[in-house]
Structure formats: structure tokens, C-alpha cells
Write a protein that holds these residues in place. Structure first.
Motif, PDB file in Angstrom:
ATOM      1  N   SER A   1      -7.751   5.020  -4.269  1.00 12.70           N
ATOM      2  CA  SER A   1      -8.189   3.907  -3.476  1.00 12.70           C
ATOM      3  C   SER A   1      -7.231   2.426  -3.523  1.00 12.70           C
ATOM      4  O   SER A   1      -7.401   1.741  -4.296  1.00 12.70           O
ATOM      5  N   PRO A   2      -6.544   2.451  -2.405  1.00  5.38           N
ATOM      6  CA  PRO A   2      -5.621   1.435  -2.450  1.00  5.38           C
ATOM      7  C   PRO A   2      -6.568   0.081  -2.006  1.00  5.38           C
ATOM      8  O   PRO A   2      -7.755   0.212  -1.693  1.00  5.38           O
ATOM      9  N   ASN A   3      -5.797  -0.977  -2.389  1.00  6.64           N
ATOM     10  CA  ASN A   3      -6.486  -2.365  -1.783  1.00  6.64           C
ATOM     11  C   ASN A   3      -6.282  -2.420  -0.550  1.00  6.64           C
ATOM     12  O   ASN A   3      -5.871  -1.795   0.249  1.00  6.64           O
ATOM     13  N   ARG A   4      -7.360  -3.250   0.098  1.00 10.80           N
ATOM     14  CA  ARG A   4      -7.415  -3.633   1.530  1.00 10.80           C
ATOM     15  C   ARG A   4      -7.090  -5.033   1.738  1.00 10.80           C
ATOM     16  O   ARG A   4      -7.268  -5.993   1.068  1.00 10.80           O
TER      17      ARG A   4
ATOM     18  N   ARG B   1      -3.249  -1.136   1.598  1.00  6.56           N
ATOM     19  CA  ARG B   1      -2.015  -1.544   0.875  1.00  6.56           C
ATOM     20  C   ARG B   1      -1.967  -0.936  -0.565  1.00  6.56           C
ATOM     21  O   ARG B   1      -2.773  -1.141  -1.268  1.00  6.56           O
ATOM     22  N   TYR B   2      -0.795  -0.006  -0.841  1.00 12.34           N
ATOM     23  CA  TYR B   2      -0.789   0.749  -1.733  1.00 12.34           C
ATOM     24  C   TYR B   2       0.476  -0.246  -2.773  1.00 12.34           C
ATOM     25  O   TYR B   2       1.190  -0.709  -2.216  1.00 12.34           O
ATOM     26  N   SER B   3       0.079  -0.082  -3.966  1.00 15.71           N
ATOM     27  CA  SER B   3       0.896  -0.653  -5.016  1.00 15.71           C
ATOM     28  C   SER B   3       1.803   0.641  -5.643  1.00 15.71           C
ATOM     29  O   SER B   3       1.694   1.794  -5.363  1.00 15.71           O
ATOM     30  N   LEU B   4       2.938   0.331  -6.408  1.00 13.73           N
ATOM     31  CA  LEU B   4       3.436   1.236  -7.153  1.00 13.73           C
ATOM     32  C   LEU B   4       2.809   2.116  -8.017  1.00 13.73           C
ATOM     33  O   LEU B   4       2.977   3.625  -8.269  1.00 13.73           O
ATOM     34  N   LEU B   5       1.846   1.595  -8.511  1.00 18.15           N
ATOM     35  CA  LEU B   5       0.838   2.393  -9.605  1.00 18.15           C
ATOM     36  C   LEU B   5      -0.051   3.482  -8.730  1.00 18.15           C
ATOM     37  O   LEU B   5      -0.267   4.605  -9.053  1.00 18.15           O
TER      38      LEU B   5
ATOM     39  N   VAL C   1       2.421  -0.332   3.011  1.00 14.66           N
ATOM     40  CA  VAL C   1       1.456   0.174   4.384  1.00 14.66           C
ATOM     41  C   VAL C   1       1.370   1.587   3.742  1.00 14.66           C
ATOM     42  O   VAL C   1       2.239   2.277   3.219  1.00 14.66           O
ATOM     43  N   ILE C   2       0.510   2.262   4.775  1.00 17.11           N
ATOM     44  CA  ILE C   2       0.198   3.515   4.504  1.00 17.11           C
ATOM     45  C   ILE C   2       1.277   4.471   4.869  1.00 17.11           C
ATOM     46  O   ILE C   2       1.722   5.497   4.151  1.00 17.11           O
ATOM     47  N   SER C   3       2.157   4.117   5.883  1.00 18.80           N
ATOM     48  CA  SER C   3       3.468   5.112   6.103  1.00 18.80           C
ATOM     49  C   SER C   3       4.541   4.860   5.243  1.00 18.80           C
ATOM     50  O   SER C   3       5.016   5.964   4.880  1.00 18.80           O
ATOM     51  N   VAL C   4       4.637   3.755   4.532  1.00 20.22           N
ATOM     52  CA  VAL C   4       5.618   3.662   3.534  1.00 20.22           C
ATOM     53  C   VAL C   4       5.056   4.399   2.251  1.00 20.22           C
ATOM     54  O   VAL C   4       5.826   5.117   1.575  1.00 20.22           O
TER      55      VAL C   4
ATOM     56  N   GLN D   1       4.006  -3.863 -10.641  1.00 19.08           N
ATOM     57  CA  GLN D   1       3.444  -2.539 -10.283  1.00 19.08           C
ATOM     58  C   GLN D   1       2.158  -2.335  -9.642  1.00 19.08           C
ATOM     59  O   GLN D   1       1.708  -1.502  -8.900  1.00 19.08           O
ATOM     60  N   ASP D   2       1.337  -3.347 -10.103  1.00 23.84           N
ATOM     61  CA  ASP D   2       0.174  -3.289  -9.408  1.00 23.84           C
ATOM     62  C   ASP D   2      -0.206  -4.156  -8.251  1.00 23.84           C
ATOM     63  O   ASP D   2      -1.340  -4.232  -7.619  1.00 23.84           O
ATOM     64  N   GLU D   3       0.867  -4.810  -7.653  1.00 26.15           N
ATOM     65  CA  GLU D   3       0.744  -5.391  -6.206  1.00 26.15           C
ATOM     66  C   GLU D   3       0.785  -4.649  -5.327  1.00 26.15           C
ATOM     67  O   GLU D   3       1.701  -3.905  -5.152  1.00 26.15           O
ATOM     68  N   ALA D   4      -0.157  -4.671  -4.457  1.00 30.86           N
ATOM     69  CA  ALA D   4      -0.476  -3.892  -3.366  1.00 30.86           C
ATOM     70  C   ALA D   4       0.466  -4.314  -2.127  1.00 30.86           C
ATOM     71  O   ALA D   4      -0.060  -5.446  -1.592  1.00 30.86           O
TER      72      ALA D   4
END
Length: 125
Positions: free
Chosen positions: A40-43, A50-54, A15-18, A9-12
Motif C-alpha cells: 500500500s503506497p502513500n497517497r 506514490r511509491y517509495s524504494l521500499l 508515481v505508479i507508472s515509474v 528509501q521510505d520517501e514516497a
């Protein structure tokens, strides 16, 4: 569907479109939330978000709070407080585990019962 190796769940990974599609928010809104420090997503090395499920869950929560009429500053504060409460809950759970282990290793001694003492009252003259 193969669920042998689900994405943590915490793995980024998104991408922003998804992330935009999954959260139902416009990509520009996601950028604004990032600038404000709300989500604030990871970079990546190339500075891409890069966004995670969280993160997606947080974005949906923000969307719900906005729908309830709370402004972004209020939402940022609510999220900070929720994170602080979650961190304190973890700390309390750790401390409870330590206390339980200490009590098990060193059981409390029962209170020593003192013998009853006689109280003598002398009348005043």
C-alpha cells in the motif's frame, strides 16, 4: 552523479507508472496489490499513489513469491509475519541496550558462597 542528497528509501516519490517500470509489474497489478493491502503506497492530497524504494522492493518480493507458486493471500500473510518479526527484532535490540545499560550501572553481585556444612547421617536401628 550527485549523491549528496540521496532520496531516503521510505520517501514516497514514484508515481505508479515509474513504480511499474521499476518493479516489472503492470500498473493494474500494483492497483490490485494496493486493494488487497499487500503493498500500500502513500497517497498525495489528490489521492494519487506514490511509491517509495521500499515499496518497490516489496513489489519485487511479491513478484518472486508469486513465481514460487504462493497465492496472494499467502503472500499477504508472509509479509505480515515478516513485518512482525522485524518489529520484534527492533524491540529486542532496544531491550538489550537497556539491559546492558542497567547491568553496567548496577553490576550483579557475585553469589555469596556458603561455608560447607557437615551432614551427619544416623544409622537406622
Amino acid at each position: 552523479m550527485n549523491n549528496e542528497n540521496p532520496i531516503p528509501q521510505d520517501e514516497a516519490v514514484y508515481v505508479i507508472s515509474v513504480a511499474s517500470q521499476l518493479s516489472g509489474l503492470h500498473p493494474q497489478t500494483l492497483r490490485q496489490y494496493d486493494r488487497l493491502g499487500i503493498v500500500s503506497p502513500n497517497r498525495t492530497v489528490g489521492k494519487n499513489r506514490r511509491y517509495s524504494l521500499l515499496d518497490i522492493v516489496k513489489l519485487r518480493n511479491v513478484q518472486r513469491l508469486v513465481g514460487e507458486g504462493i497465492n496472494l493471500a499467502g503472500i499477504a500473510r508472509i509479509m505480515q509475519l515478516e513485518e512482525a518479526v522485524a518489529n520484534m527484532s527492533l524491540e529486542v535490540a532496544k531491550l538489550r541496550t537497556e539491559v546492558d545499560a542497567l547491568l553496567e550501572a548496577n553490576p550483579p553481585r557475585s553469589l555469596v558462597r556458603r561455608s560447607e556444612q557437615t551432614v551427619v547421617l544416623y544409622p537406622k536401628d
